[in-house]
Design a protein around this motif. Structure first.
Motif, PDB file in Angstrom:
ATOM      1  N   LYS A 117    -106.257  36.076  77.442  1.00  0.00           N
ATOM      2  CA  LYS A 117    -105.762  37.213  78.216  1.00  0.00           C
ATOM      3  C   LYS A 117    -104.579  37.863  77.506  1.00  0.00           C
ATOM      4  O   LYS A 117    -104.439  39.078  77.495  1.00  0.00           O
ATOM      5  N   THR A 118    -103.719  37.023  76.920  1.00  0.00           N
ATOM      6  CA  THR A 118    -102.541  37.548  76.214  1.00  0.00           C
ATOM      7  C   THR A 118    -102.951  38.433  75.053  1.00  0.00           C
ATOM      8  O   THR A 118    -102.369  39.498  74.822  1.00  0.00           O
ATOM      9  N   ILE A 119    -103.973  38.001  74.295  1.00  0.00           N
ATOM     10  CA  ILE A 119    -104.405  38.797  73.144  1.00  0.00           C
ATOM     11  C   ILE A 119    -105.494  39.795  73.532  1.00  0.00           C
ATOM     12  O   ILE A 119    -105.982  40.546  72.687  1.00  0.00           O
ATOM     13  N   LEU A 159    -102.731  43.457  59.822  1.00  0.00           N
ATOM     14  CA  LEU A 159    -102.000  42.193  59.929  1.00  0.00           C
ATOM     15  C   LEU A 159    -101.919  41.763  61.394  1.00  0.00           C
ATOM     16  O   LEU A 159    -102.136  40.590  61.720  1.00  0.00           O
ATOM     17  N   LEU A 160    -101.641  42.708  62.279  1.00  0.00           N
ATOM     18  CA  LEU A 160    -101.567  42.396  63.707  1.00  0.00           C
ATOM     19  C   LEU A 160    -102.931  41.973  64.248  1.00  0.00           C
ATOM     20  O   LEU A 160    -103.033  41.052  65.057  1.00  0.00           O
ATOM     21  N   VAL A 161    -103.991  42.645  63.797  1.00  0.00           N
ATOM     22  CA  VAL A 161    -105.345  42.269  64.219  1.00  0.00           C
ATOM     23  C   VAL A 161    -105.659  40.857  63.747  1.00  0.00           C
ATOM     24  O   VAL A 161    -106.217  40.044  64.486  1.00  0.00           O
ATOM     25  N   ASP A 162    -105.293  40.554  62.502  1.00  0.00           N
ATOM     26  CA  ASP A 162    -105.537  39.222  61.953  1.00  0.00           C
ATOM     27  C   ASP A 162    -104.784  38.149  62.743  1.00  0.00           C
ATOM     28  O   ASP A 162    -105.219  37.005  62.825  1.00  0.00           O
ATOM     29  N   GLN A 163    -103.655  38.549  63.344  1.00  0.00           N
ATOM     30  CA  GLN A 163    -102.866  37.630  64.174  1.00  0.00           C
ATOM     31  C   GLN A 163    -103.309  37.667  65.639  1.00  0.00           C
ATOM     32  O   GLN A 163    -102.634  37.125  66.503  1.00  0.00           O
ATOM     33  N   CYS A 164    -104.459  38.304  65.892  1.00  0.00           N
ATOM     34  CA  CYS A 164    -105.017  38.430  67.252  1.00  0.00           C
ATOM     35  C   CYS A 164    -104.108  39.233  68.180  1.00  0.00           C
ATOM     36  O   CYS A 164    -104.090  39.004  69.390  1.00  0.00           O
TER      37      CYS A 164
END
Length: 655
Positions: free
Chosen positions: A456-458, A209-214
């Motif tokens: 940069k944030t992700i 889920l976190l990966v999908d949210q970048c």
């Protein structure tokens, strides 16, 4: 028996005892009853006050300790602090109590209390002398006043560390009696307490889920908190591998994806293609498998699966390259493939949006490819109309991205939109000397900055590099050398930080003049240079023509005549035909024979514009012009004709 109080032998008072009382009287009122329970120690073994903090009108059990020192007066140090000698045994005792510890120092002449944090004191002592515990005492510096702000900070520290200690005790309680268990308790510098098994569970349950949210940077940060105590599941390794893939750390990603591949049967069926998509893609990037192998492997994905559609979108983008070889700048293969994805009922809104972005970028590249010829032919109105249409399409797609709440797609669209504007302006600026887009470029720079900050944030390194390349083109277009060098320096740091061969190859290409803007600037400079050379060549030929005319040459029927386009008609002695072939650099014997035969009954025509003369005749006339190289060659021919006394002759026909 005496009863006069002044004559009795009573215990003596001292100034030190008075200062102790005075300092305590100043100290206690600083701590309000709403947040603190103040407990003065009756037996002072090294702590004068123990505090318990309150939260929401409840006592918490969390606390901190203070040892209070005092003096009549003291001299200030050069740095504005005050020094007080404290025994090492007292520092050790305060540390042993397991709660935040502090020293307070009351200076009566100032009526002020200063304080120092025990942790900072010990840190400073360790820095100065790792063997500080072997010494009997130490001079401690006090510089911060114990005021309301300091007391609030102490309160929050006690609350945070109290919760940390509770979590540690709780974790020990939950693991009570399980000595063989490999689970470890982890405490970070922010006083966060977590166990290996908690980290593993969070990544397995929420990682995708976190990966999908970048948010793969968050996944990696959580993973780094864990130790190597527990075996990792296939699900855990896949999530970490994919997160490292997006972060540009390909070799680390491969380590985790290899472990996942070994245990792929332990993944749910719907996740196997997802994992293989990244595993095969990474193998292709690292040249472990060929492009052909990659196509065979990924063709086995389930039909119309999300993963297959992503692969087909990737394939469609590769097909777009064919447009650059087509005279009309089209790629029917790309158009057909991308239309299939957009019209596929199994395509998600996200995949459709990505496909539409590629279509609009394709149209923008078509316009850029033909823009120079449009401007040179005076077709500015059509160029502006097409620009506004494509510009509007990008804005519409950005709005679509907001509707489906896809920040990632929005910023991808922003990169391509800004690329289009910069490339259009670059050509406009050099062909028409126009700065009409200066106002729009201010917005473009802000958009690139926002997109770069997002990636940069992700921690999406590949797209960070795309943004840096776009920054480079932006400043190249404006010819801002200082900013250009700044961006190149940043790109060089990325090479050092990541050591990724694929990234390094792209960075080197970009830095060494591989950007579109750099090519256009070089082309414009070459055209300018060629124009100057062409003007010089024209002047040289005019001088030769004038010299020829001044010599008064007339038609001689005993000589051969040849028409050399675009120079004119020239006469030469019949026995000098081989000299003419040398001047024209004609080596083909068949062509030589053809010209000789024509000379017997007429005037052959040779087009001198091709860099190599291979045929007789006018060919395509001026369309054979190959720019400055053709003009240099024509000038050379004219000079050699003059030096060999092959004059130009004006043929006049009688009416």
């Amino acid at each position: 028996m005496k009863h006069d109080i002044t004559e009795l032998n009573l215990p003596g008072d001292s100034r030190n005892k008075q200062l102790e009382i005075i300092s305590k009287d100043h100290f206690r009122p600083l701590f309000d009853a709403q947040r603190f329970v103040v407990k003065e120690e009756l037996i002072d073994n090294g702590i004068d006050f123990r505090f318990e903090i309150k939260l929401n009108n409840s006592v918490t059990g969390f606390g901190f300790n203070f040892q209070l020192k005092s003096t009549e007066s003291t001299r200030m140090n050069n740095d504005g602090s005050y020094s007080k000698n404290i025994e090492t045994s007292n520092i050790e005792y305060l540390l042993n109590n397991g709660q935040p510890g502090y020293y307070a120092f009351y200076i009566d002449s100032e009526k002020n209390i200063y304080y120092a944090d025990l942790k900072k004191i010990i840190y400073d002592l360790n820095v100065r002398d790792p063997d500080w515990q072997d010494q009997p005492n130490h001079s401690i510096r006090f510089s911060e006043k114990l005021d309301a702000a300091a007391i609030t900070a102490i309160y929050h520290t006690a609350l945070t560390e109290g919760q940390m200690i509770r979590k540690i005790q709780g974790a020990l309680a939950e693991s009570f009696g399980q000595i063989e268990k490999k689970d470890r308790i982890i405490v970070d510098l922010d006083s966060t307490v977590v166990t290996d098994s908690e980290i593993t569970k969070k990544i397995e349950e929420y990682g995708l889920l976190l990966v999908d949210q970048c948010r793969w940077a968050d996944v990696i940060a959580l993973h780094k908190k864990a130790t190597n105590g527990l075996e990792r599941s296939a699900m855990y390794n896949m999530v970490i591998g994919v997160s490292y893939y997006y972060s540009g750390e390909f070799f680390r990603a491969m380590d985790f994806l290899k472990d996942t591949y070994r245990n792929i049967d332990k993944l749910d069926a719907y996740l196997k293609d997802y994992m293989l998509f990244f595993y095969y893609g990474l193998q292709r990037i690292l040249n472990i498998i060929t492009e052909e192998d990659y196509q065979k492997l990924t063709n086995a994905f389930a039909e119309n699966s999300t993963i297959l559609l992503h692969r087909e979108l990737e394939e469609a983008v590769q097909l777009k390259i064919g447009m650059h070889d087509a005279p009309d700048y089209t790629s029917p293969a790309f158009e057909n493939k991308i239309a299939e994805i957009i019209n596929n009922p199994n395509s998600s809104d996200y995949i459709k949006l990505l496909a539409k972005i590629e279509v609009t970028f394709y149209r923008s590249e078509q316009l850029i490819s033909k823009l120079i010829m449009m401007l040179l032919s005076g077709n500015l109105a059509d160029a502006e109309r097409e620009f506004n249409m494509i510009h509007g399409e990008f804005i519409y797609l950005l709005e679509e991205g907001q509707k489906i709440q896809s920040n990632f797609a929005n910023h991808l669209c922003s990169i391509k939109h800004c690329t289009f504007i910069i490339h259009f302006d670059c050509i406009l600026r050099r062909v028409l000397k126009s700065n009409a887009f200066d106002g729009l470029l201010v917005t473009v720079l802000k958009n690139i900055e926002g997109t770069f900050d997002y990636f940069k944030t992700i921690n999406h390194v590949e797209n960070e590099l795309c943004c840096l390349s776009l920054f480079l083109e932006y400043y190249q277009n404006l010819e801002n050398e200082e900013k250009i060098q700044d961006i190149k320096n940043i790109l060089e740091r990325y090479k050092i930080d990541y050591g990724n061969h694929e990234f390094n190859r792209k960075i080197d290409f970009t830095v060494n003049g591989g950007t579109f803007v750099c090519c256009i600037i070089n082309m414009a400079a070459k055209v300018k240079q060629d124009t100057g050379q062409a003007d010089q060549l024209i002047r040289e030929m005019e001088d030769i023509d004038n010299a020829d005319v001044a010599e008064g040459h007339v038609y001689d029927p005993n000589k051969h005549m040849i028409t050399l386009f675009p120079l004119g008609n020239f006469q030469f002695p019949k026995d000098k035909i081989d000299v003419l072939f040398q001047i024209l650099d004609i080596t083909d014997e068949r062509l030589k024979g053809q010209i000789k035969n024509t000379l017997e009954f007429g005037i052959p025509v040779i087009n001198c514009l091709p860099l190599k003369i291979e045929k007789e005749g006018p060919l395509n006339g001026i369309l054979e012009d190959r720019g400055i190289q053709s003009r240099k060659n024509v000038t050379r021919i004219r000079k050699e004709l003059y030096h060999n006394k092959f004059p130009r002759i004006e043929i006049k026909f009688r009416s």
